[in-house]
Design a protein around this motif. Structure first.
Motif, PDB file in Angstrom:
ATOM      1  N   ALA A  73       7.903  21.757 -20.926  1.00  0.00           N
ATOM      2  CA  ALA A  73       6.587  21.693 -20.284  1.00  0.00           C
ATOM      3  C   ALA A  73       5.918  20.387 -20.665  1.00  0.00           C
ATOM      4  O   ALA A  73       5.897  20.004 -21.831  1.00  0.00           O
ATOM      5  CB  ALA A  73       5.731  22.877 -20.704  1.00  0.00           C
ATOM      6  N   ASP A  74       5.381  19.683 -19.679  1.00  0.00           N
ATOM      7  CA  ASP A  74       4.741  18.393 -19.905  1.00  0.00           C
ATOM      8  C   ASP A  74       3.305  18.606 -20.362  1.00  0.00           C
ATOM      9  O   ASP A  74       2.466  19.062 -19.599  1.00  0.00           O
ATOM     10  CB  ASP A  74       4.777  17.564 -18.624  1.00  0.00           C
ATOM     11  CG  ASP A  74       4.287  16.144 -18.814  1.00  0.00           C
ATOM     12  OD1 ASP A  74       3.879  15.789 -19.934  1.00  0.00           O
ATOM     13  OD2 ASP A  74       4.319  15.383 -17.827  1.00  0.00           O
ATOM     14  N   THR A 129       6.446  28.206 -19.522  1.00  0.00           N
ATOM     15  CA  THR A 129       6.862  29.399 -18.794  1.00  0.00           C
ATOM     16  C   THR A 129       8.080  30.015 -19.470  1.00  0.00           C
ATOM     17  O   THR A 129       8.617  29.450 -20.432  1.00  0.00           O
ATOM     18  CB  THR A 129       7.224  29.049 -17.340  1.00  0.00           C
ATOM     19  OG1 THR A 129       8.380  28.182 -17.369  1.00  0.00           O
ATOM     20  CG2 THR A 129       6.071  28.355 -16.625  1.00  0.00           C
ATOM     21  N   LEU A 130       8.541  31.125 -18.934  1.00  0.00           N
ATOM     22  CA  LEU A 130       9.752  31.761 -19.433  1.00  0.00           C
ATOM     23  C   LEU A 130      10.938  30.805 -19.310  1.00  0.00           C
ATOM     24  O   LEU A 130      11.785  30.736 -20.203  1.00  0.00           O
ATOM     25  CB  LEU A 130      10.014  33.068 -18.667  1.00  0.00           C
ATOM     26  CG  LEU A 130      11.286  33.836 -19.004  1.00  0.00           C
ATOM     27  CD1 LEU A 130      11.367  34.157 -20.494  1.00  0.00           C
ATOM     28  CD2 LEU A 130      11.366  35.101 -18.168  1.00  0.00           C
ATOM     29  N   VAL A 131      11.004  30.045 -18.233  1.00  0.00           N
ATOM     30  CA  VAL A 131      12.088  29.079 -18.045  1.00  0.00           C
ATOM     31  C   VAL A 131      12.063  28.040 -19.165  1.00  0.00           C
ATOM     32  O   VAL A 131      13.111  27.677 -19.714  1.00  0.00           O
ATOM     33  CB  VAL A 131      12.000  28.407 -16.653  1.00  0.00           C
ATOM     34  CG1 VAL A 131      12.993  27.254 -16.535  1.00  0.00           C
ATOM     35  CG2 VAL A 131      12.244  29.433 -15.557  1.00  0.00           C
ATOM     36  N   ASN A 132      10.880  27.555 -19.543  1.00  0.00           N
ATOM     37  CA  ASN A 132      10.771  26.589 -20.641  1.00  0.00           C
ATOM     38  C   ASN A 132      11.299  27.176 -21.941  1.00  0.00           C
ATOM     39  O   ASN A 132      11.989  26.491 -22.701  1.00  0.00           O
ATOM     40  CB  ASN A 132       9.319  26.144 -20.834  1.00  0.00           C
ATOM     41  CG  ASN A 132       8.723  25.467 -19.622  1.00  0.00           C
ATOM     42  OD1 ASN A 132       7.675  25.885 -19.142  1.00  0.00           O
ATOM     43  ND2 ASN A 132       9.373  24.443 -19.113  1.00  0.00           N
ATOM     44  N   ALA A 133      11.011  28.439 -22.203  1.00  0.00           N
ATOM     45  CA  ALA A 133      11.486  29.085 -23.431  1.00  0.00           C
ATOM     46  C   ALA A 133      13.003  29.242 -23.416  1.00  0.00           C
ATOM     47  O   ALA A 133      13.665  29.034 -24.436  1.00  0.00           O
ATOM     48  CB  ALA A 133      10.813  30.448 -23.605  1.00  0.00           C
ATOM     49  N   VAL A 134      13.558  29.579 -22.263  1.00  0.00           N
ATOM     50  CA  VAL A 134      15.010  29.717 -22.152  1.00  0.00           C
ATOM     51  C   VAL A 134      15.681  28.375 -22.422  1.00  0.00           C
ATOM     52  O   VAL A 134      16.671  28.295 -23.157  1.00  0.00           O
ATOM     53  CB  VAL A 134      15.405  30.270 -20.757  1.00  0.00           C
ATOM     54  CG1 VAL A 134      16.910  30.190 -20.540  1.00  0.00           C
ATOM     55  CG2 VAL A 134      14.922  31.705 -20.600  1.00  0.00           C
ATOM     56  N   PHE A 135      15.150  27.305 -21.861  1.00  0.00           N
ATOM     57  CA  PHE A 135      15.736  25.987 -22.081  1.00  0.00           C
ATOM     58  C   PHE A 135      15.551  25.513 -23.514  1.00  0.00           C
ATOM     59  O   PHE A 135      16.429  24.859 -24.070  1.00  0.00           O
ATOM     60  CB  PHE A 135      15.167  24.966 -21.093  1.00  0.00           C
ATOM     61  CG  PHE A 135      15.908  24.965 -19.789  1.00  0.00           C
ATOM     62  CD1 PHE A 135      16.959  24.093 -19.577  1.00  0.00           C
ATOM     63  CD2 PHE A 135      15.572  25.857 -18.787  1.00  0.00           C
ATOM     64  CE1 PHE A 135      17.663  24.107 -18.379  1.00  0.00           C
ATOM     65  CE2 PHE A 135      16.264  25.880 -17.591  1.00  0.00           C
ATOM     66  CZ  PHE A 135      17.317  25.000 -17.386  1.00  0.00           C
ATOM     67  N   SER A 164      23.673  36.443 -20.523  1.00  0.00           N
ATOM     68  CA  SER A 164      23.679  36.520 -19.067  1.00  0.00           C
ATOM     69  C   SER A 164      22.643  35.582 -18.476  1.00  0.00           C
ATOM     70  O   SER A 164      21.526  35.477 -18.986  1.00  0.00           O
ATOM     71  CB  SER A 164      23.365  37.950 -18.625  1.00  0.00           C
ATOM     72  OG  SER A 164      23.182  38.007 -17.226  1.00  0.00           O
ATOM     73  N   LEU A 165      23.026  34.921 -17.402  1.00  0.00           N
ATOM     74  CA  LEU A 165      22.084  34.121 -16.631  1.00  0.00           C
ATOM     75  C   LEU A 165      21.343  35.005 -15.625  1.00  0.00           C
ATOM     76  O   LEU A 165      20.396  34.569 -15.000  1.00  0.00           O
ATOM     77  CB  LEU A 165      22.815  33.015 -15.865  1.00  0.00           C
ATOM     78  CG  LEU A 165      23.423  31.900 -16.711  1.00  0.00           C
ATOM     79  CD1 LEU A 165      24.458  31.131 -15.909  1.00  0.00           C
ATOM     80  CD2 LEU A 165      22.339  30.976 -17.206  1.00  0.00           C
ATOM     81  N   LEU A 175      13.990  37.651 -15.368  1.00  0.00           N
ATOM     82  CA  LEU A 175      14.330  36.416 -14.671  1.00  0.00           C
ATOM     83  C   LEU A 175      15.818  36.374 -14.364  1.00  0.00           C
ATOM     84  O   LEU A 175      16.643  36.642 -15.236  1.00  0.00           O
ATOM     85  CB  LEU A 175      13.956  35.213 -15.556  1.00  0.00           C
ATOM     86  CG  LEU A 175      14.407  33.831 -15.111  1.00  0.00           C
ATOM     87  CD1 LEU A 175      13.685  33.421 -13.830  1.00  0.00           C
ATOM     88  CD2 LEU A 175      14.150  32.809 -16.202  1.00  0.00           C
ATOM     89  N   ASP A 176      16.160  36.045 -13.130  1.00  0.00           N
ATOM     90  CA  ASP A 176      17.536  35.809 -12.722  1.00  0.00           C
ATOM     91  C   ASP A 176      17.671  34.307 -12.532  1.00  0.00           C
ATOM     92  O   ASP A 176      17.151  33.744 -11.576  1.00  0.00           O
ATOM     93  CB  ASP A 176      17.839  36.559 -11.412  1.00  0.00           C
ATOM     94  CG  ASP A 176      19.279  36.401 -10.962  1.00  0.00           C
ATOM     95  OD1 ASP A 176      19.989  35.509 -11.469  1.00  0.00           O
ATOM     96  OD2 ASP A 176      19.694  37.167 -10.074  1.00  0.00           O
ATOM     97  N   LEU A 177      18.347  33.641 -13.464  1.00  0.00           N
ATOM     98  CA  LEU A 177      18.472  32.182 -13.398  1.00  0.00           C
ATOM     99  C   LEU A 177      19.300  31.716 -12.203  1.00  0.00           C
ATOM    100  O   LEU A 177      19.170  30.573 -11.794  1.00  0.00           O
ATOM    101  CB  LEU A 177      19.050  31.618 -14.688  1.00  0.00           C
ATOM    102  CG  LEU A 177      18.020  31.327 -15.770  1.00  0.00           C
ATOM    103  CD1 LEU A 177      18.683  30.851 -17.039  1.00  0.00           C
ATOM    104  CD2 LEU A 177      17.000  30.317 -15.315  1.00  0.00           C
ATOM    105  N   TYR A 178      20.118  32.571 -11.623  1.00  0.00           N
ATOM    106  CA  TYR A 178      20.839  32.177 -10.410  1.00  0.00           C
ATOM    107  C   TYR A 178      19.859  31.926  -9.269  1.00  0.00           C
ATOM    108  O   TYR A 178      20.052  31.025  -8.467  1.00  0.00           O
ATOM    109  CB  TYR A 178      21.884  33.210 -10.029  1.00  0.00           C
ATOM    110  CG  TYR A 178      23.151  33.164 -10.867  1.00  0.00           C
ATOM    111  CD1 TYR A 178      23.352  32.178 -11.827  1.00  0.00           C
ATOM    112  CD2 TYR A 178      24.146  34.106 -10.702  1.00  0.00           C
ATOM    113  CE1 TYR A 178      24.502  32.142 -12.593  1.00  0.00           C
ATOM    114  CE2 TYR A 178      25.299  34.079 -11.460  1.00  0.00           C
ATOM    115  CZ  TYR A 178      25.468  33.085 -12.402  1.00  0.00           C
ATOM    116  OH  TYR A 178      26.611  33.045 -13.163  1.00  0.00           O
TER     117      TYR A 178
END
Length: 181
Positions: A36-37, A142-148, A158-159, A174-177
């Motif tokens: 996150a910027d 976000t949740l995506v930032n935490a996953v990364f 699992s993705l 979240l489904d990363l696909y």
């Protein structure tokens, strides 16, 4: 980052002689790609809370500039004005809240307010992540930032089903696909 093949990958490798890559796993080779910027302006709906930095400038009959951090009670203190409750105030309403409080003490002044540094949030990544642990992220993360930040799912992760839990309850899955596609 080198990842140990999972059981299915080993089976395919033994059968075909080729290591089958996990679709999307290469996204996590650069963990800073989805950080996150913190330099991005907070949206108007961002809600102020403890740890957020607020810049206040008063000009006119009285001149004063200050940068303060919202305390655990959601307040800042301005000289000769007293405490100003900002906890729960949206950024778009910040100047109006400041003007209202300063206006009870001073007249003929212009009040400007802006958001400085954002508060941080502590996130605990557990389960089948490459690097489970505690991460300090910005409040716009976000949740995506935490996953990364955690390097993504591990070999047995699992993705397709990443969950965000808060207070012992699942908030979202979240489904990363879907994200990748």
């Amino acid at each position: 980052m080198l990842q140990i093949p999972n059981q299915f990958q080993r089976f395919v490798q033994e059968s075909t002689g080729k290591l089958l890559p996990i679709f999307g796993a290469n996204l996590f080779d650069n963990p800073l790609a989805y950080t996150a910027d913190s330099a991005v302006a907070a949206p108007g709906e961002y809600v102020l809370g403890p740890g957020d930095e607020v810049r206040v400038s008063i000009s006119g009959a009285v001149e004063h500039s200050t940068t303060q951090t919202v305390d655990r009670n959601g307040q800042i203190t301005l000289p000769k004005v007293g405490t100003v409750n900002l906890g729960g105030v949206q950024v778009k309403d910040l100047e109006a809240a400041l003007r209202k409080q300063v206006g009870t003490v001073f007249t003929n002044v212009a009040v400007n307010g802006s958001l400085g540094k954002l508060r941080g949030v502590t996130v605990y990544v557990v389960g089948q992540a490459r690097q489970p642990g505690t991460y300090n992220l910005t409040s716009l993360s976000t949740l995506v930032n935490a996953v990364f930040a955690s390097g993504g799912p591990g070999a047995n992760g699992s993705l397709r089903q990443i969950t965000l839990n808060r207070g012992g309850k699942t908030v979202t899955t979240l489904d990363l696909y879907d994200f990748i596609a």
